[in-house]
Write a protein that holds these residues in place. Sequence first.
Motif, PDB file in Angstrom:
ATOM      1  N   PHE A  46      63.581  63.466  32.145  1.00 57.62           N
ATOM      2  CA  PHE A  46      62.511  62.584  31.707  1.00 57.62           C
ATOM      3  C   PHE A  46      62.129  61.590  32.786  1.00 57.62           C
ATOM      4  CE2 PHE A  46      64.357  64.205  27.895  1.00 57.62           C
ATOM      5  CZ  PHE A  46      63.329  64.265  26.975  1.00 57.62           C
ATOM      6  N   TYR A 102      71.769  58.041  28.096  1.00 54.34           N
ATOM      7  CA  TYR A 102      72.283  57.268  26.962  1.00 54.34           C
ATOM      8  C   TYR A 102      73.050  56.074  27.503  1.00 54.34           C
ATOM      9  CZ  TYR A 102      71.444  61.954  25.148  1.00 54.34           C
ATOM     10  OH  TYR A 102      70.897  63.163  24.858  1.00 54.34           O
ATOM     11  N   HIS A 130      75.000  53.915  26.271  1.00 57.74           N
ATOM     12  CA  HIS A 130      76.355  53.615  25.802  1.00 57.74           C
ATOM     13  C   HIS A 130      77.357  54.678  26.236  1.00 57.74           C
ATOM     14  CE1 HIS A 130      74.211  56.088  22.997  1.00 57.74           C
ATOM     15  NE2 HIS A 130      75.285  56.338  22.283  1.00 57.74           N
ATOM     16  N   LYS A 189      61.896  56.647  22.753  1.00 56.96           N
ATOM     17  CA  LYS A 189      61.801  57.970  22.131  1.00 56.96           C
ATOM     18  C   LYS A 189      62.514  59.026  22.975  1.00 56.96           C
ATOM     19  CE  LYS A 189      58.009  60.265  21.125  1.00 56.96           C
ATOM     20  NZ  LYS A 189      56.563  60.403  21.178  1.00 56.96           N
ATOM     21  N   ASP A 190      62.508  58.776  24.289  1.00 57.07           N
ATOM     22  CA  ASP A 190      63.128  59.730  25.212  1.00 57.07           C
ATOM     23  C   ASP A 190      64.587  60.021  24.866  1.00 57.07           C
ATOM     24  OD1 ASP A 190      60.770  59.714  26.458  1.00 57.07           O
ATOM     25  OD2 ASP A 190      61.447  58.789  28.339  1.00 57.07           O
ATOM     26  N   PHE A 191      65.325  58.962  24.469  1.00 59.19           N
ATOM     27  CA  PHE A 191      66.739  59.169  24.160  1.00 59.19           C
ATOM     28  C   PHE A 191      66.896  60.204  23.065  1.00 59.19           C
ATOM     29  CE2 PHE A 191      67.930  54.552  25.398  1.00 59.19           C
ATOM     30  CZ  PHE A 191      67.861  54.917  26.731  1.00 59.19           C
ATOM     31  N   ALA A 223      65.769  63.622  24.276  1.00 56.64           N
ATOM     32  CA  ALA A 223      66.776  64.191  25.164  1.00 56.64           C
ATOM     33  C   ALA A 223      67.924  64.764  24.345  1.00 56.64           C
ATOM     34  CB  ALA A 223      67.285  63.123  26.126  1.00 56.64           C
ATOM     35  N   ALA A 224      68.335  64.012  23.326  1.00 56.75           N
ATOM     36  CA  ALA A 224      69.429  64.479  22.491  1.00 56.75           C
ATOM     37  C   ALA A 224      69.027  65.740  21.738  1.00 56.75           C
ATOM     38  CB  ALA A 224      69.834  63.387  21.511  1.00 56.75           C
ATOM     39  N   GLU A 257      75.326  59.293  16.786  1.00 54.07           N
ATOM     40  CA  GLU A 257      75.827  59.084  18.154  1.00 54.07           C
ATOM     41  C   GLU A 257      74.824  58.396  19.071  1.00 54.07           C
ATOM     42  OE1 GLU A 257      77.207  62.846  19.581  1.00 54.07           O
ATOM     43  OE2 GLU A 257      78.989  62.804  18.290  1.00 54.07           O
ATOM     44  N   ILE A 258      73.558  58.473  18.738  1.00 55.86           N
ATOM     45  CA  ILE A 258      72.560  57.853  19.627  1.00 55.86           C
ATOM     46  C   ILE A 258      71.929  56.622  18.970  1.00 55.86           C
ATOM     47  CG2 ILE A 258      70.493  58.243  21.015  1.00 55.86           C
ATOM     48  CD1 ILE A 258      72.860  60.054  21.796  1.00 55.86           C
ATOM     49  N   PRO A 307      74.685  53.566  17.626  1.00 59.36           N
ATOM     50  CA  PRO A 307      75.214  52.634  18.626  1.00 59.36           C
ATOM     51  C   PRO A 307      74.127  51.793  19.286  1.00 59.36           C
ATOM     52  CG  PRO A 307      75.844  54.907  19.154  1.00 59.36           C
ATOM     53  CD  PRO A 307      74.950  54.974  17.982  1.00 59.36           C
ATOM     54  N   LEU A 308      72.939  52.357  19.399  1.00 57.57           N
ATOM     55  CA  LEU A 308      71.894  51.619  20.106  1.00 57.57           C
ATOM     56  C   LEU A 308      71.221  50.579  19.217  1.00 57.57           C
ATOM     57  CD1 LEU A 308      70.348  54.399  22.344  1.00 57.57           C
ATOM     58  CD2 LEU A 308      72.014  52.647  22.914  1.00 57.57           C
ATOM     59  N   VAL A 355      75.105  47.483  23.524  1.00 52.86           N
ATOM     60  CA  VAL A 355      74.779  47.875  24.897  1.00 52.86           C
ATOM     61  C   VAL A 355      73.326  47.535  25.170  1.00 52.86           C
ATOM     62  CG1 VAL A 355      76.388  49.718  25.413  1.00 52.86           C
ATOM     63  CG2 VAL A 355      74.432  50.187  23.961  1.00 52.86           C
ATOM     64  N   GLU A 356      73.064  47.198  26.424  1.00 53.50           N
ATOM     65  CA  GLU A 356      71.674  46.992  26.799  1.00 53.50           C
ATOM     66  C   GLU A 356      71.005  48.335  26.952  1.00 53.50           C
ATOM     67  OE1 GLU A 356      70.951  44.301  30.085  1.00 53.50           O
ATOM     68  OE2 GLU A 356      72.705  43.196  29.406  1.00 53.50           O
ATOM     69  N   MET A 357      69.740  48.364  26.577  1.00 52.84           N
ATOM     70  CA  MET A 357      69.070  49.662  26.554  1.00 52.84           C
ATOM     71  C   MET A 357      68.798  50.159  27.967  1.00 52.84           C
ATOM     72  SD  MET A 357      68.443  50.620  23.376  1.00 52.84           S
ATOM     73  CE  MET A 357      67.392  49.614  22.379  1.00 52.84           C
ATOM     74  N   ASN A 358      68.598  49.272  28.929  1.00 57.80           N
ATOM     75  CA  ASN A 358      68.264  49.749  30.273  1.00 57.80           C
ATOM     76  C   ASN A 358      69.175  49.154  31.342  1.00 57.80           C
ATOM     77  OD1 ASN A 358      65.958  51.528  30.022  1.00 57.80           O
ATOM     78  ND2 ASN A 358      65.020  49.743  29.061  1.00 57.80           N
TER      79      ASN A 358
END
Lengths: 361, 404, 317
Positions: free
Chosen positions: A81, A87, A89, C201-203, C206-207, C220-221, C224-225, C314-317
């Motif tokens: 992408f 991810y 985490h 949305k990419d996360f 991607a999953a 799992e995605i 936690p986020l 967790v920070e997203m970026n």
Amino acid sequence: MANVVLRSVNKQFGEVKVIKDVNLTVEDNEFVVFVGPSGCGKSTLLRLIAGLEDLTSGEVHIEEERVDHLAPSKRGVAMVFQSYALYPHFTVRQNMGYALRVAKESKETIAKKVNDAASVLQLTEYLERKPKALSGGQRQRVAIGRAIVRDPKVFLFDAPLSNLDAKLRVQMRIELTKLHRSLNATMIYVTHDQVEAMTMADKIVVLRDGKVEQIGAPLDLYNAPDNLFVAGFIGSPSMNFFDGTVINTSNTDVEIDVKDSVKIKFPLNEPSNLSTGDKVSFGVRPEHFTIGNTNQGTFTGEVYAVERLGGETYLYLYVGDQKEVVAHMSGDQKIAIGDMVEIGFSLKQSYLFGPHGDAVR
Amino acid sequence: MRKFTTRALLVAAALSASVSTLAASELNFWSWRQEDIAAYEKIIAAFEATHPDIKITYTAHEAKAYNTILTTALAGGSGPDIIHTRAYGSLEAISGAGYLEALDGQVDLSLLSADELLGTTLRADGRIYAVPFASQTVVVYYNKDIFDANNITVPETFEEFKAASTALKAAGITPLANGTADGWTVEIMSGAIMPNFYGSGFFGEVTSGATDFEDARYVGALEKMSELAEFMPTGFEGVDYATMKALFTSGAAAMFIGGSWEINGFRDAGINFEIMPGPAAEAGGERMVATWLDGGYGVNAASENKEDALEFIRFTATTPFAQMLTDELNNVAAVDGAMSSDATLSRVSSFHSAATPYIMLVAFRFDTPTGSTLLQSGLQELMTGAKTAAEVAADVSNGIKTAE
Amino acid sequence: MSMTNADYEKAKRNRTLKLKLWLLFLILPPAAILIVFVFVPMGSAVWYSVFDWDGLVRKEFIGLANFQDILFNPLKNKVLFNAFMNNVKVFVSLMLVQNGIALVIALLLARNPKGYRFYQVVFFLPVILSTVIIGFQWKLFLNPVFGLVNKFLHNIGLHDWALPWLGLPETALNSMLLVNSWHWFGFPTLVFLAAIHRIPKDFIEAARLDGASEWRIAREIIWPLMAPAITIITVLTFIGSFNWFEIPYIMNGLEGSPAGSTDMLGLMFYRTAFGSVSAGGSNFGSGSALAVLMFIFIFVFSIIATKYLTSREVEMN
């Protein structure tokens, strides 16, 4: 044979048609770049292949198998992408191994595949880090590593270099080309940057408004653009276009008048359907101009800007009322702003486009 | 500027002096009886007719917030001259804090019984701080039309009461409207049923410490109470006070155990009802009603018009006042001598020949947790079958013993 | 007119002063409100809690006797423990039911179903209704004689299910919890939805490409986020649960009827501090002590919970 075939692919969002009847074949092991201005539908086309969007109509085949009804994960594709989509985490190792974990591969297999990919991408020492602790280029490589680990039939890249700085981009371009050669995989790559397209692609697909404008090898597109759009899009700086009018036609050539001043006799390889009075565009690439009169054609213009890069020089001129004619010369030219300069071109390295933008050859 | 201020002050002082000499003294009278405003204004008018120099303004506050409003005002040094007080523990909170004027010696209390005066006496000094105004009585209301239609004779003993209830239930009528969702309504119900089983001697013994709530008489009374659960509405555990009244006034339930203050409301609802005391333990046994003093009238110790306020309080201890209270409000007045023209109210008064104190309110609402809290919670558990009579009695007894 | 060095220094100082005054102007009003309406009452509660204030008049200083009484007097600590355990049950149940439902709805709404806006508004509607009205309304709905709930159950033939919901110790608290969940679930839904929308949305795509199932993606995605939203909702639910007052007060009264099964720390505080017809006179001393204990408990636990929950964000970026 990991080829990709699109047949009459259409995609509509509500009433808006974003992809219009696209037919395309990507051969096995080919590196194909989808290029076009933003909003041309290139990313959508990629997402249709990946299965992240559903087709409105048409077919997608991968490795001789129709896949447009399959879930993304069942198509044998991996995608990198633009945002990398790592991810946050997970560690690098967990990121790269996620698909394998989902596929319930054994721990040993996962570790081996991740380690192998990491060593290819020089990521071994970063495996236990979180993405936050990586540089842009490293994240980029993790994203690629995540795709490699899955051993896909087709790699899909969605503008993966656009978040990197210029230097890194050049470097990654070369690395990706190398990677393509070593992996021997089919790759489809989306970018709006024609330089990336020219340097990396085996084959370029130029898209505009959801339609394929031209498909071909980079230099074919450069040398023989099918239309005004491709001619303007491929090449940097863009081709200069001059408005003209047909004053005479024959089987072997077309005589046109550009700006009431320059008359050009454009030789034809194949018969044209132009007739006297048609409005046409005459194109010359900046790098095909030379200083001074040539016997085949010359424009005279006033220089309003000069960019000297040492090894090369860009001249910006007014030719009549036409602004921004660009000429690219090698070496340093002794020309100052305000000078009247003659720039000449050869008919072999010039282009003519008919009233509808189609190339006249 | 300074001159002007001085002069203004002088004028103001002169004005206020002249006002206080010319006009009647103005008294404030606070109460929680919002529904009684018209009646009290009538009573006050009668008083003012004979005391032209005293003017009384009656203000009724929202009943639930009354204690808070009153105590806040008193604590802040203000508050009304005449105070409608509650009785027992609630009165002690105010009288114990010294906000009320002691009335014995200043007011003729000869028309009041010792039982009634107990409700306005501060236990610490034995002095009386309010003139008792009315008593409440726990009775059994029954719908005469339903009884007649089902050929039910008015029961006298507990067994007859149960037999009548069984017959009503068989006829598809809810015998008893009472529920247990509001704890206090169950305590009221116990006030009609239990005294005839634990007997007239129990109150004196339990308050003096000669026995406690684990006494076999009390446990037995609780058991009898629990036998009535089957005659209560389906889902009685969730039936609250409003629903109870709706069940009785709509004719869905034949009987309602409640306080004498319901008479007016039931009459307004247009039901053909009659009242009786709780059933006797056995044929010929005593039929006692539980009663308690509802409150009294007191004087703010900090009032500037104490003498005028006392004058009104003296009036509340007279038979004419009691008669008005009876006529206007259908209250059973604490002061002797009033005759009620209302048949039902007369019946309530006649029940008082066999009265017993409403036990928890009269004697066990001074400490926390109060006897009422313990008993209400215990009765809810008893009626829903969560605990046995003996367990409930033990909880109540232990709770009262451990309370400070 | 050229400026000297001193002029520049002066202008610079002037600028800093202006900035300071502006900051002061911004900070003072909220600070004043905080002091008058939060710190002063808190301070006075602590002050009151060390006095014998049984009744109307404050009597002598008695140190920690009020605290000792609440915590160690066998009768009172029985009530306290019962109320506390009910509050714990409220917290656990609301986390599971109210916030669980909210999470599921948020996950569904995040997929942009048809009528997404409509559902979002409908689910949020109960939140803007007054708690008093909701409590009263549901008390009527749950009435065993006239209530809609039991009528409905009878109509569909579930006669055995028609219970006196608010009158039975086994169902009273649960019924109120459901009412509260109905009232509030729109709020966590909104917060969760915002948190899910914040995840690129990419996360998720991607999953999806990695072959993860929707359940796995959620677990799992997404889960936690959205940790920051979970932290906020958990802490708010915790504070709300231990301060729970309106619904129990309206639906089952000050005594936690039936038989203490719906008693809460808040109700106990009210009864103790202000008294009630059945529970007896007011005791500001004891009430204040209870309030102080509640405050310390909620404060300490909220901080521990926030610390712990924040550590897993967790920070997203």
